[in-house]
Design an enzyme around this catalytic site. Sequence first.
Site, PDB file in Angstrom:
ATOM      1  CG  ASN A 267      47.196  15.479  38.204  1.00 46.99           C
ATOM      2  OD1 ASN A 267      47.715  16.536  37.835  1.00 46.99           O
ATOM      3  ND2 ASN A 267      46.977  15.191  39.472  1.00 46.99           N
ATOM      4  N   GLY A 268      50.009  15.369  36.100  1.00 47.62           N
ATOM      5  CA  GLY A 268      51.420  15.335  36.495  1.00 47.62           C
ATOM      6  C   GLY A 268      52.269  16.006  35.429  1.00 47.62           C
TER       7      GLY A 268
ATOM      8  CD  GLU B 125      53.432  36.320  52.397  1.00 47.75           C
ATOM      9  OE1 GLU B 125      53.346  37.458  51.883  1.00 47.75           O
ATOM     10  OE2 GLU B 125      52.564  35.449  52.236  1.00 47.75           O
TER      11      GLU B 125
ATOM     12  CB  CYS C 213      45.029  17.771  35.542  1.00 50.42           C
ATOM     13  SG  CYS C 213      46.207  18.734  34.622  1.00 50.42           S
TER      14      CYS C 213
ATOM     15  CD1 TRP D 213      47.561  23.964  37.126  1.00 52.23           C
ATOM     16  CD2 TRP D 213      45.626  25.049  37.291  1.00 52.23           C
ATOM     17  NE1 TRP D 213      47.823  25.192  37.669  1.00 52.23           N
ATOM     18  CE2 TRP D 213      46.671  25.882  37.783  1.00 52.23           C
ATOM     19  CE3 TRP D 213      44.336  25.544  37.301  1.00 52.23           C
ATOM     20  CZ2 TRP D 213      46.440  27.163  38.276  1.00 52.23           C
ATOM     21  CZ3 TRP D 213      44.114  26.807  37.798  1.00 52.23           C
ATOM     22  CH2 TRP D 213      45.154  27.604  38.265  1.00 52.23           C
TER      23      TRP D 213
ATOM     24  CD  GLU E   8      46.175  37.732  52.679  1.00 55.27           C
ATOM     25  OE1 GLU E   8      45.486  38.104  51.724  1.00 55.27           O
ATOM     26  OE2 GLU E   8      47.285  37.200  52.530  1.00 55.27           O
TER      27      GLU E   8
ATOM     28  CG  HIS F   8      65.337  54.462  62.664  1.00 58.38           C
ATOM     29  ND1 HIS F   8      66.232  55.505  62.746  1.00 58.38           N
ATOM     30  CD2 HIS F   8      66.088  53.336  62.538  1.00 58.38           C
ATOM     31  CE1 HIS F   8      67.464  55.052  62.632  1.00 58.38           C
ATOM     32  NE2 HIS F   8      67.414  53.738  62.509  1.00 58.38           N
TER      33      HIS F   8
ATOM     34  CE  LYS G  86      49.318  34.686  52.959  1.00 58.21           C
ATOM     35  NZ  LYS G  86      49.969  35.639  52.213  1.00 58.21           N
TER      36      LYS G  86
ATOM     37  CE  LYS H  60      44.723  32.730  45.110  1.00 57.17           C
ATOM     38  NZ  LYS H  60      45.626  32.744  46.278  1.00 57.17           N
TER      39      LYS H  60
ATOM     40  NE  ARG I 197      42.778  17.423  41.058  1.00 57.09           N
ATOM     41  CZ  ARG I 197      43.625  16.863  41.925  1.00 57.09           C
ATOM     42  NH1 ARG I 197      43.224  16.629  43.150  1.00 57.09           N
ATOM     43  NH2 ARG I 197      44.861  16.578  41.588  1.00 57.09           N
TER      44      ARG I 197
HETATM   45  C1  AGP Z   1      48.336  37.406  49.205  1.00 55.86           C
HETATM   46  O1  AGP Z   1      47.978  36.496  50.231  1.00 55.86           O
HETATM   47  C2  AGP Z   1      47.137  38.166  48.664  1.00 55.86           C
HETATM   48  N1  AGP Z   1      46.142  37.287  48.232  1.00 55.86           N
HETATM   49  C3  AGP Z   1      47.541  39.237  47.662  1.00 55.86           C
HETATM   50  O2  AGP Z   1      48.455  40.113  48.297  1.00 55.86           O
HETATM   51  C4  AGP Z   1      48.202  38.744  46.351  1.00 55.86           C
HETATM   52  O3  AGP Z   1      49.484  38.265  46.607  1.00 55.86           O
HETATM   53  C5  AGP Z   1      48.293  39.955  45.394  1.00 55.86           C
HETATM   54  O4  AGP Z   1      46.984  40.387  45.113  1.00 55.86           O
HETATM   55  C6  AGP Z   1      49.008  39.608  44.092  1.00 55.86           C
HETATM   56  O5  AGP Z   1      48.295  38.642  43.389  1.00 55.86           O
HETATM   57  P1  AGP Z   1      49.016  37.926  42.141  1.00 55.86           P
HETATM   58  O6  AGP Z   1      50.182  37.187  42.679  1.00 55.86           O
HETATM   59  O7  AGP Z   1      47.968  37.028  41.559  1.00 55.86           O
HETATM   60  O8  AGP Z   1      49.445  39.005  41.191  1.00 55.86           O
END
Ligand code: AGP
Length: 619
Positions: free
Chosen positions: A102-103, A491, A2, A76, A498, A514, A495, A614, A27
């Site tokens: 906040n906490g 993962e 928060c 938050w 993307e 394979h 990263k 996002k 935030r």
């Molecule tokens: C991950 O870096 C991406 N932003 C994306 O793959 C994300 O993880 C995916 O869209 C799922 O989002 P969520 O965790 O909000 O469901």
Amino acid sequence: MCGIVGYIGPRPSIPVLMEGLKRLEYRGYDSAGIAWIEENKGLSIIRAKGKLAALDRLLDGVRDKRTFIGLGHTRWATHGEPSEANAHPHMDCRKEIVVVHNGIIENYYSLKSELERKGHKFLSDTDTEVLAHLIEDALYKRVNDSLKDALIDALKQVKGAYALGVIWTKEPDTIVAARRQSPLVIGTTIDETFIASDIPPILPYTNKLIFLDDMEMAELKRGKIQVYSLPDGDKIEKEPHIINWDASMAEKGGYRHFMLKEIYEQPQAISNTIGGRILMEDGRVLFEKGLEFLEDLIKRIEAINFIACGTSWHAALIAKYWFEKWTGLPVHVDLASEFRYRELLLTDKWLTIPISQSGETADTLAGLRIAKELKSPSVAICNVVGSTMTREADGTIYTHAGPEIGVASTKAFTSQLTALYLLGLSLGEKRGRLSRKAVSQKIMTLLSVPGLIENRLKIWQQEAKGLSQIFSRHSNFLYIGRGLQYPVALEGALKLKEISYIHAEGYAAGEMKHGPIALIDKDMPVVCLAPKDHVYEKIISNIEEVRSRQGIIIAIGDKQDDALQSLAQYVINVPHPEDDDVLPFLYTVPLQLIAYEIAVERGCDVDQPRNLAKSVTVE
Ligand code: AGP
């Protein structure tokens, strides 16, 4: 995470507080509020659910009030749905004391029960409101107590993290503030004093700032600060820091991007997600209210089904290894976008676990709804209190990563791993597959993770920066790993692709023969995740295969590992923890930093990569 602000001085406080809250907008918040003391009129509070604009609309007619002391808060949510009633500030029974916080107050439940037994009436579901009543209790237990002394008394009973501000109608010239694990910044000019969770709200007035340290409090008057240690209340002299940031830098805490700030916040996010959920001595995991149904459910379910997308799906893949080992149950992991269009075997004997940072991902929500139609009970892992997923699942385990602004998920991912690790231990113990001793040992190992990451973040970033100077112009990357490192390889590749737009692919190392080995040549960097775990010899032989085809090997492993040193052109050192099960926490962070530094080197928009959102709230 928060945001709190406070002001005392000659300016009308309401506009100062609102401007301060606007500067804490990054935030995130689901509700906000301000409180002020007016001479001879006592306390006023205005709060609103939703964005700051909703609060702003309620201030018409009061902005110019002659009030010179106040507190503000953006929430938050961690405990209690986003609502006007749960928004801060919170008051005591007498409506004389106001608190912003906040906490997380870890023992709020027992404190609240005790205070209710004493006759205190609560108006919200938050942990924070307990603080207002604790201070009231302290103030009225003894005559002539100061607000400062009452706060010292109250905090002696509190466990958990806090950055808080308090005002009292009987001391209208004083703000008291305290800090434990959550940041609190103080600034003064000749005749005014400011508090805030972060630098941006204070920077327009002064760049001479005092940062409270853990277990410190301050008594603030116009242009005056006195800091005390907690819990003994001894006076402390603090030197101010001169901050030479502009507003944009200040929002990112001095980091160049939100993504980097969030990578560095991971130790705290992991600790916050653990916070209050473990009983070390008993070797037990405790989850918040609302998950009691798990107790009997876990004995009758026959399988576990994860559904998620993107990074959250990678978290599910890691959890599969943990959960099958610890619970003895078969674990299925589905991409939500595939799950929702397939003939499903799901029954009421399968526990469905949707994982989502945002709680709004369309495919994952659709999967959850299908699971519910098939009567499968569900527990969501989510970072946003009150998001759609948390309202539709039968129960939710929240990650406490705070708002994640960067599109590329980092601290949310390691917080998801934390919540899943704890849930897996809890289910294993409830099914009688894990002894209390085993759970206690695994909790101990998990508790070591934040420190292990904290101590290496800067070194890893330097090494990642070095690699970015060499590899930022490459068009392809391959990431390989085995066992728990296979989802980590996925993962790491996600990263990189993307945020740098380089084609990167994660692969199970055992799959090299394979197909992917055809890709290897002198222009193919291969990131090899090679901890000394039970498949170490296997990954070493995969690295040898890459080496013999002139592939470029970037190994993540143990720098003391001679075999690795002899095979790899580059080695990023990762310490080997007590227990291999926490390796994904440690191996993910260097990969996040490699992606970050390469993207920066390529001049990409790290926080807002092209074509991405996002939260993918549409199919
Ligand atoms: C991950 O870096 C991406 N932003 C994306 O793959 C994300 O993880 C995916 O869209 C799922 O989002 P969520 O965790 O909000 O469901």
